[in-house]
Design an enzyme around this catalytic site. Sequence first.
Site, mmCIF file in Angstrom:
data_model
loop_
_atom_site.group_PDB
_atom_site.id
_atom_site.type_symbol
_atom_site.label_atom_id
_atom_site.label_comp_id
_atom_site.label_asym_id
_atom_site.label_seq_id
_atom_site.Cartn_x
_atom_site.Cartn_y
_atom_site.Cartn_z
ATOM 1 N N ASP A 297 0.838 -1.193 0.000
ATOM 2 C CA ASP A 297 0.000 0.000 0.000
ATOM 3 C C ASP A 297 0.873 1.243 0.000
ATOM 4 O O ASP A 297 1.898 1.305 0.660
ATOM 5 C CB ASP A 297 -0.901 -0.002 1.241
ATOM 6 N N CYS B 39 -8.734 -1.504 -6.920
ATOM 7 C CA CYS B 39 -7.795 -1.593 -5.794
ATOM 8 C C CYS B 39 -8.593 -1.131 -4.583
ATOM 9 O O CYS B 39 -9.624 -1.709 -4.279
ATOM 10 C CB CYS B 39 -6.533 -0.779 -6.053
ATOM 11 N N SER B 40 -8.160 -0.094 -3.905
ATOM 12 C CA SER B 40 -8.966 0.451 -2.823
ATOM 13 C C SER B 40 -9.782 1.639 -3.327
ATOM 14 O O SER B 40 -10.994 1.666 -3.234
ATOM 15 C CB SER B 40 -8.081 0.871 -1.649
ATOM 16 N N ALA B 41 -9.076 2.626 -3.901
ATOM 17 C CA ALA B 41 -9.764 3.796 -4.441
ATOM 18 C C ALA B 41 -10.164 3.601 -5.895
ATOM 19 O O ALA B 41 -11.027 4.309 -6.410
ATOM 20 C CB ALA B 41 -8.878 5.035 -4.309
ATOM 21 N N ILE C 200 -8.039 3.979 -8.538
ATOM 22 C CA ILE C 200 -7.354 4.940 -9.404
ATOM 23 C C ILE C 200 -5.854 4.669 -9.514
ATOM 24 O O ILE C 200 -5.276 4.761 -10.587
ATOM 25 C CB ILE C 200 -7.571 6.395 -8.934
ATOM 26 N N GLY C 201 -5.179 4.330 -8.398
ATOM 27 C CA GLY C 201 -3.724 4.223 -8.396
ATOM 28 C C GLY C 201 -3.233 2.938 -9.031
ATOM 29 O O GLY C 201 -2.801 2.907 -10.186
ATOM 30 N N ARG C 202 -3.288 1.847 -8.276
ATOM 31 C CA ARG C 202 -2.853 0.552 -8.797
ATOM 32 C C ARG C 202 -3.718 0.121 -9.980
ATOM 33 O O ARG C 202 -3.241 -0.535 -10.909
ATOM 34 C CB ARG C 202 -2.903 -0.486 -7.676
ATOM 35 N N GLN D 148 -1.985 7.326 -9.467
ATOM 36 C CA GLN D 148 -2.186 8.343 -8.435
ATOM 37 C C GLN D 148 -0.969 9.213 -8.171
ATOM 38 O O GLN D 148 -1.098 10.372 -7.837
ATOM 39 C CB GLN D 148 -2.623 7.647 -7.135
#
Length: 891
Positions: A790, A826-828, A830-832, A870
């Site tokens: 993370d 992923c979580s949001a 957007i990033g991964r 991100q």
Amino acid sequence: MIESVSKRAFSGSSGTYNVHALELAAARVRTQKGLSIKVFFLDDTDHTFHIDKRAKGTQLLDQVYQHLELVEKDYFGLQFSENGCTPTNNKPECMRWLDHNKSVKKQLGNCEDKTLYFRVKFYVSDPSKLQEEYTRYQFYLQVRRDILELRLHLPPSTACLLASYTVQSELGDYQPDEHGPDYLSNLQLVPEQNDDMERKISELHKLHKGQLPADAEFNFLDHAKKVDMYGVELHKAKDNTNKDIQLGVTSLGLVVFLNNIRINTFSWAKIMKISFKRKQFFIQLRREPSENYDTLLGFNMETYRSSKTLWKACVEHHTFFRLHSPKVRRRFPLSLGSKFTYSGRTEFQTVEEVRQRSRLERKFVRSPSRTIMRQTMPPPALEDKGKILPAPARPPRPYDNKVTSSGAKEPRKAWEEDDNRLSDDFNDGVFLERPSEGPFSPGKVLSYVDEEPPSPTSNGLYDTPPYSGSHSPTSQIVDEGMVMIVLHPDQDGKYGFNVKGGTTKEDPISVSRVAPNTPADKCNPRLTEGDQLLMINGMDVQQSLHADVVTIIQEARVTNSGQLILTVRPNALYGVSEEYEEPPYQYVPVSGELHNRPPSPSNALEQSILLLADGLASGALIAQYEMLHRKYPDLTCDEACKQKNVNKNRYRDISPYDNTRVVLEDCPNGDYINANYVNMPICGTEIVNKYIATQGPLQNTTEDFWQMILESGSSLIVMLTTVIERGRAKCYKYWPNVGESLPMANVTVRCDEELSDESSSFVYRNFTLIDNKSNEERVIKHMQYVAWPDHGVPNSPALFLAFTDQVREARQNQSNDASAPVVVHCSAGIGRTGVLVLMETAMCLMEAGQPVYPLGIVRSMREQRAMMIQNASQYKFVCESVHTAYTEKII
């Protein structure tokens, strides 16, 4: 000479003083009542200190600091062992830090060998906070020792870069006539050193031309601070599943490592309490607004002693880095538990004291690096010539060992060209830095906020100008926690600092870089990296955008004699960033042509990969990424902000665009879900890779998620997070256990199979999705990447590329429709998620023989979902992965 003296001569008014007898008696008293303590220093010297038998630790520490003439002394301490082990054994539980307030004799016990080791105790988060060059030198010695003694684990590319700075500091500029092909062969620079690494170190050493030892050491520390294990002593522990992990303490908080890879960070701001009981160590996390329970995490340590040692380290680091002054000990006669508190000064107190005092102008001698001499070299190779040949002689340099802290020429950064031609072409010279990680050593391209906007045909780069003594800046305290600083430009019209932030009105403007020996550097107190700008020339800039602040500063140069009045909040007063710190890249527009580019090949794909490598090496690629819109202002997110949908968003500031959002047709909870369609066409083909990029489901959006799977026709879900990371819920476990079913209003989900790969990096599941109305069944393949840290990136592209290749294969084998979208989260979301979409798109382009331009791919993704990829570290990683996929012919 008097040959005979009568007895009368010694009678009457006479006297005798027995010098020898009294000296012997005094020596006996010193031996009986004093202690002799030998201290080994970081430069491999030692000194014996004599203290009273009843002396406390603070008296010995004061003698050591006085011996070294240390000003910023509170970062350092003395270590000793109760059982004879040394700091090189990597066992922190057997080492002790000398306590200020306790008797030295009691702490050392009855051990005959009273030996202590001078070491860095608190690793500064940024070397620019250290005002004294000599302090930075001591930090440099410590980190170099950490590398050689395998306490600081580095990727090979980073190890070579740091070693090249050591060579620059030791040997000076690369001289072809002096430094032969094997000039590094008798120096131990990195662990497991080999010929290939020496060649890489030598190539990097050539690029450091013009750097003084102080410059090289600063750059060494500036790159070392970004390594995950910088300043971390690992304590062995086990988690609640009895898996072996390591815990470490840093300025940011408690860090969890698995096989020397950081997997979790619990920042001080999120920790409520730290405690230990016997062999168990506990941390209690701050309750989030959406939670109705406290999170208490427990770890099993090896021994009671190791548990208490870790607890004490947490107490000391939290006090030193987060508090203004140490906690006052409250004495309760019947209190239970440990009464230990940190009794030294805090970083805030140290920084404030050094800021208020004038800088120490002195010379110090750098010791020769005896510790890097290779001890395992076989003598026969030297005996062949009959004698040991000395190193080639080189002309002496005035800055080899003795360095004047304030009188030396300004530090110049790595990769700076010492060439008159460049000075003619670029008015402001060259000022380049490269970060440490990755095969290309990509870097920062810096400019200052008060610099004229660069022309579109030249690099807007800045060489630090000398400070003009005619403009004497003054400062004053204007309010508690705020400082007013008055600056005048130097003879070149520069103030000498950079700012960052201001991407939105809520994003504060802060100082990102201060150049040495400039007006910004000569303030009293000094303007420091991280200081928050509140007002400029009486104008409130707390809600101003970055471009507006730059304009205000540039306009100040031509008005009122160039006077610039800054009201700042010093960085020590508003704490440390709680989240992962991205590399502080600064954008400077670059021309289309890069220097020393190899001849352009005819193949467009090969040319694009060459441009990618050049951009990574120069830092231009990262700089251009920083200029992209994170979110397009003309694209609305109104549906996400409606009251009925707010609780369906995992994060308040991450919302789907209205024009590309997924609209549910037959969901009991409404048509909203935090997800966007993202379509990536592959140029030169008719292929369009379709995705649904979404957040990790919440408990209350699990049914919405499966309704989206049903309606979209998708049969492949890619999950790039674990359920819990850093002690926080990142995604709800939206699937049932193996052999169980999850019934919902419109669908039922059954988990048929769950498998892990050999490396335990991926988990594969097979679900059956049943439409309750039509009883139709669909097989859903679920692929989870569990080894991605993370707020970080994987340590190597290899596993990530293998996973992406499997995603491509699974897409082609979708059971129902190969053109159906792949759901990625992923979580949001957007990033991964963005990293995977870019990587798969790049692989498809390479397979089709089409050029790959990652920046254009990011722009295309962000036009469909905001903030895809991100941060800069994720973008750098995926660009390196693209290059690796091409050069190693993975496609």
